[in-house]
Write a protein that holds these residues in place. Structure first.
Motif, PDB file in Angstrom:
ATOM      1  N   TRP A  48       0.606  -1.085   0.190  1.00 49.69           N
ATOM      2  CA  TRP A  48       0.006  -0.094   0.048  1.00 49.69           C
ATOM      3  C   TRP A  48       0.819   1.303  -0.030  1.00 49.69           C
ATOM      4  O   TRP A  48       0.467   2.151  -0.647  1.00 49.69           O
ATOM      5  N   TRP A  49       1.927   1.287   0.779  1.00 54.18           N
ATOM      6  CA  TRP A  49       2.603   2.457   1.092  1.00 54.18           C
ATOM      7  C   TRP A  49       3.266   3.091  -0.363  1.00 54.18           C
ATOM      8  O   TRP A  49       3.102   4.611  -0.588  1.00 54.18           O
ATOM      9  N   ASP A 104       1.901   2.322  -3.291  1.00 52.17           N
ATOM     10  CA  ASP A 104       0.906   2.458  -4.322  1.00 52.17           C
ATOM     11  C   ASP A 104       0.756   1.376  -5.055  1.00 52.17           C
ATOM     12  O   ASP A 104       0.658   1.472  -6.354  1.00 52.17           O
ATOM     13  N   ASP A 105       1.030   0.042  -4.598  1.00 51.64           N
ATOM     14  CA  ASP A 105       0.815  -1.134  -5.440  1.00 51.64           C
ATOM     15  C   ASP A 105       1.893  -1.241  -6.513  1.00 51.64           C
ATOM     16  O   ASP A 105       1.196  -1.850  -7.752  1.00 51.64           O
ATOM     17  N   PRO A 149       1.213   1.527 -10.751  1.00 52.50           N
ATOM     18  CA  PRO A 149       0.204   0.813  -9.545  1.00 52.50           C
ATOM     19  C   PRO A 149      -0.349  -0.431 -10.373  1.00 52.50           C
ATOM     20  O   PRO A 149      -0.736   0.015 -11.539  1.00 52.50           O
ATOM     21  N   GLU A 181       2.765   6.712   6.613  1.00 52.10           N
ATOM     22  CA  GLU A 181       2.025   6.907   5.449  1.00 52.10           C
ATOM     23  C   GLU A 181       1.664   8.472   5.129  1.00 52.10           C
ATOM     24  O   GLU A 181       1.222   8.952   4.059  1.00 52.10           O
ATOM     25  N   LYS A 213       2.992  10.539   1.933  1.00 51.44           N
ATOM     26  CA  LYS A 213       2.200  10.249   0.654  1.00 51.44           C
ATOM     27  C   LYS A 213       1.390  11.550   0.441  1.00 51.44           C
ATOM     28  O   LYS A 213       1.012  11.789  -0.688  1.00 51.44           O
ATOM     29  N   ARG A 237       4.269  12.862  -2.202  1.00 51.57           N
ATOM     30  CA  ARG A 237       3.718  12.127  -3.233  1.00 51.57           C
ATOM     31  C   ARG A 237       2.999  10.776  -2.938  1.00 51.57           C
ATOM     32  O   ARG A 237       3.661  10.040  -2.214  1.00 51.57           O
ATOM     33  N   ASN A 238       2.172  10.107  -3.610  1.00 52.00           N
ATOM     34  CA  ASN A 238       1.444   9.064  -3.418  1.00 52.00           C
ATOM     35  C   ASN A 238       2.162   7.691  -4.027  1.00 52.00           C
ATOM     36  O   ASN A 238       2.375   6.645  -3.247  1.00 52.00           O
ATOM     37  N   THR A 239       2.568   8.055  -5.081  1.00 52.14           N
ATOM     38  CA  THR A 239       3.246   6.571  -5.769  1.00 52.14           C
ATOM     39  C   THR A 239       4.793   6.760  -5.542  1.00 52.14           C
ATOM     40  O   THR A 239       5.089   7.896  -5.684  1.00 52.14           O
ATOM     41  N   ASN A 240       5.446   5.609  -5.042  1.00 52.71           N
ATOM     42  CA  ASN A 240       6.908   5.647  -4.621  1.00 52.71           C
ATOM     43  C   ASN A 240       7.258   6.944  -3.762  1.00 52.71           C
ATOM     44  O   ASN A 240       8.061   7.801  -4.124  1.00 52.71           O
ATOM     45  N   SER A 292       9.091  -0.476  -1.832  1.00 52.62           N
ATOM     46  CA  SER A 292       8.885  -1.486  -2.983  1.00 52.62           C
ATOM     47  C   SER A 292      10.088  -2.449  -3.224  1.00 52.62           C
ATOM     48  O   SER A 292      11.253  -2.036  -2.867  1.00 52.62           O
TER      49      SER A 292
END
Length: 667
Positions: free
Chosen positions: A319-320, A322-323, A330, A473, A476, A517-520, A547
């Motif tokens: 989750w952290w 963003d998959d 993602p 979290e 993000k 930022r949400n992704t990475n 990741s």
């Protein structure tokens, strides 16, 4: 034998005036080392000759110095006057004991602590002649007390509207406090540093803060004190506020979380009843508060006969980041989640944490088509990995009896239950119901969106961790997670118990270079600090949050793979809240050390006297010389050390150091 409370009114009537006067003098319980004293008395109303009747109060001293002045004890029950406002002390029962037990997957494995106790028997002077007892204990590390109401003729059913416990500090303390917006929060915020007097007078006008537990207080020259609660089953959670409304007031009173279905009452039930323990850890140094075991001491023993299936460990987590898939995009799919399982297997991690989105909306027994959980569990089993799954709390409340047997059939190892956001009487009961039902189906539990811990992990060892922290979290979406916050948490949030902060960020940034930022996502502070958090922030269920590709070919990842998650012993070597902390923990013969700092660089001298005899190989992961500008850079080295030596740690701004001490065989 203790006096039967049902007969206390009769006993009171038989006492002579001389005996009553004698019982108006303070009654004291003292810790085994004589450093702590807790005294009880009644304060008679002004202009009265009856010195044996009045308001029930307690006070406390540490090494001969007062840290709590006369503070009220009372319960507002039904529609009658507060029980404790006009009472007589009609008897006492002194005692002593030793808490001797083992803990599973905790900061310590064996506890052996002595205490002295005093049960104070109290009866109303008039009216219904209701009776109540105060059960108090004094340990070397703190004091605790709770209210006990036995069955009696005056009443059998009760409606507890409020608890009127006071904590009247002997001086205006410096506090680190969790100010919350209302009774329906996730306890996820900064701990604010303010004097107690500032909590009732902001901007020159009367004002109040709703303060969640734990509360850290420092009365300079006297003591460091933390306020928490233990064994809350059947009760409602305690908050405190400073109600004085003026610039000279420096005390707190309790506020119980009101029931959702009736905001005029906190707890309803039938007698007998005992409140949660009010727990005050006391020490010369804040590190001793971190080492304290008072919360688990004051909770009921283990109710899970077979704990062999409960295993501490680390988990990969989708989750952290963003998959993200192998290409950094993602992808919340079964195949991509299998990649996280593969990463766990390759890294020696026993678990994979599958987060939100796999179940049908508000139905935790059905899949939503994105991730096939039974298939993921089956695949993970072939890799010797087990899967945890995320759940929405209200669905668990409605469906746990159907869902947990199903998850056991699938092979789910544990559940992460989120957005509980309540700690009223029914909310508290939810924690116990969940722990019991999960244990019956060999399922471990990680509570998120939750209140802070209170020691239930002793009673139900399958409760592995809790969030209740301003965790990683937040990177993000904003700037609310920083090295400064992390240096506060060991002396505040961590006092209460295991903390699922979710460490492990390898995309490290300086304060100026950080972008939310949400992704990475990024994280402020150095990579060495992220490693150190695996020791500083104790939880038996640790996330490996970044990741798989961000850990690939990174030598510093070895520390995350090696560091244990359950401990036999904990030592706080130095630290001050909001500045720095160095904690060492032992697992078997191995010691691990984590040291972190705020945005100030530091050089710390750390004596190694906690080590055993003989030589150890110290595997040191520390901020590189250029870590202040290149926070991803870590220096890794080894050296032989002994218990009579001192290590010098050089921490960059937002930095840290993580060390494994492995006992060497032979010479």
């Amino acid at each position: 034998m203790p006096i039967c409370l049902a007969r206390l009114a009769i006993y009171t009537a038989a006492l002579s005036p001389l005996t009553l006067a004698a019982q108006s003098t303070p009654l004291t319980v003292t810790s085994p080392d004589h450093a702590l004293e807790m005294s009880f008395a009644v304060q008679p109303p002004e202009k009265t000759a009856d010195v044996a009747s009045g308001r029930l109060v307690y006070s406390a001293t540490f090494k001969g110095k007062p840290f709590l002045d006369a503070s009220g004890l009372a319960l507002e029950l039904n529609d009658e006057p507060a029980l404790g406002s006009a009472v007589r002390i009609v008897g006492t029962t002194p005692g002593s004991g030793v808490d001797d037990y083992t803990l599973t997957n905790s900061k310590i494995s064996k506890v052996h602590e002595a205490y002295n106790s005093l049960t104070l028997h109290v009866a109303e002077s008039s009216g219904s002649h209701r009776t109540i007892s105060i059960e108090a204990r004094a340990y070397n590390s703190g004091i605790a007390f709770r209210y006990v109401i036995d069955r009696q003729d005056a009443f059998s059913d009760f409606r507890l509207k409020q608890e009127d416990t006071e904590f009247k500090l002997s001086s205006d303390a410096t506090d680190w406090l969790l100010a919350l917006p209302n009774y329906r929060s996730s306890y996820e915020s900064e701990y604010i540093k303010l004097p107690t007097s500032a909590l009732s007078n902001q901007g020159g006008v009367s004002s109040t803060f709703l303060i969640g537990m734990p509360l850290l207080m420092h009365e300079p020259g006297t003591a460091w004190v933390s306020l928490m609660e233990a064994d809350i089953e059947g009760s409602s959670s305690m908050y405190v506020t400073n109600p004085s409304g003026n610039w000279a007031g420096h005390y707190f009173t309790t506020k119980l979380s009101p029931r959702f279905d009736d905001a005029t009452v906190a707890v309803t039930g039938t007698l007998p009843y005992h409140s949660a323990w009010r727990v005050l850890s006391v020490a010369d140094d804040p590190g001793r508060l971190v080492e304290s075991n008072l919360l688990t001491n004051l909770n009921p023993p283990n109710r899970v006969p077979d704990t062999s299936w409960i295993k501490a460990g680390k988990a990969s987590w989708n989750w952290w980041v963003d998959d993200v898939d192998a290409n950094g995009k993602p992808a919340f799919t079964t195949e991509n989640m299998k990649r996280y399982v593969d990463f766990s297997a390759a890294s020696g991690l026993p678990y994979m944490m599958l987060d939100a989105g796999w179940s049908a909306p508000h139905d935790i027994t059905k899949l939503n088509g994105k991730v096939d959980v039974p298939e993921l569990c089956r695949y993970a089993a072939t890799k010797n990995v087990k899967v945890w799954i995320w759940l929405y709390s209200t669905s668990v409340m409605d469906q746990m009896k159907e869902a947990f047997p199903l998850y056991e059939k699938w092979g789910v190892a544990g559940v992460k239950i989120d957005f509980i956001n309540r700690d009223d009487q029914r909310g508290v009961q939810f924690y116990y119901d969940t722990a019991r039902e999960a244990a019956a189906h060999h399922i471990m539990v990680d509570f998120h969106g939750t209140r802070t811990p209170w020691g239930i992990e002793r009673t139900y060892p399958n409760v592995m961790s809790y969030e209740a922290v301003l965790g990683m979290e937040n990177n993000k979406v904003g700037r609310r997670d920083s090295p400064t916050d992390r240096s506060v948490f060991p002396f505040t949030r961590l006092l209460a118990g295991p903390m699922d902060y979710t460490a492990g960020a390898f995309n490290n940034a300086t304060e100026d270079g950080y972008i939310a930022r949400n992704t990475n996502p990024m994280a402020m502070g150095t990579r060495a600090q992220q490693l150190a958090l695996y020791v500083v922030f104790q939880t038996p269920f640790q996330m490996v949050s970044d990741s798989p590709q961000n850990y690939a070919n990174q030598p510093a990842f070895q520390f995350i793979k090696d560091v244990p998650t359950d401990w036999d012993e904990t030592r706080v070597l130095n630290g001050r809240p909001g500045e720095f902390a160095t904690i060492a923990r032992r697992h078997g013969t191995e010691w691990d050390l984590g040291s972190i700092t705020d945005w100030n660089s530091r050089t710390l001298s750390v004596p190694l006297s906690f080590l055993g005899s003989g030589a150890y190989t110290a595997e040191i992961y520390e901020d590189a010389p250029d870590a202040a500008t290149e926070p991803k850079h870590v220096t890794i080295r080894k050296q032989t050390v002994h218990a009579n030596e001192t290590l010098t740690l050089k921490l960059a701004p937002g930095g840290g150091s993580a060390i494994r001490f492995v006992a060497r065989t032979g010479r």
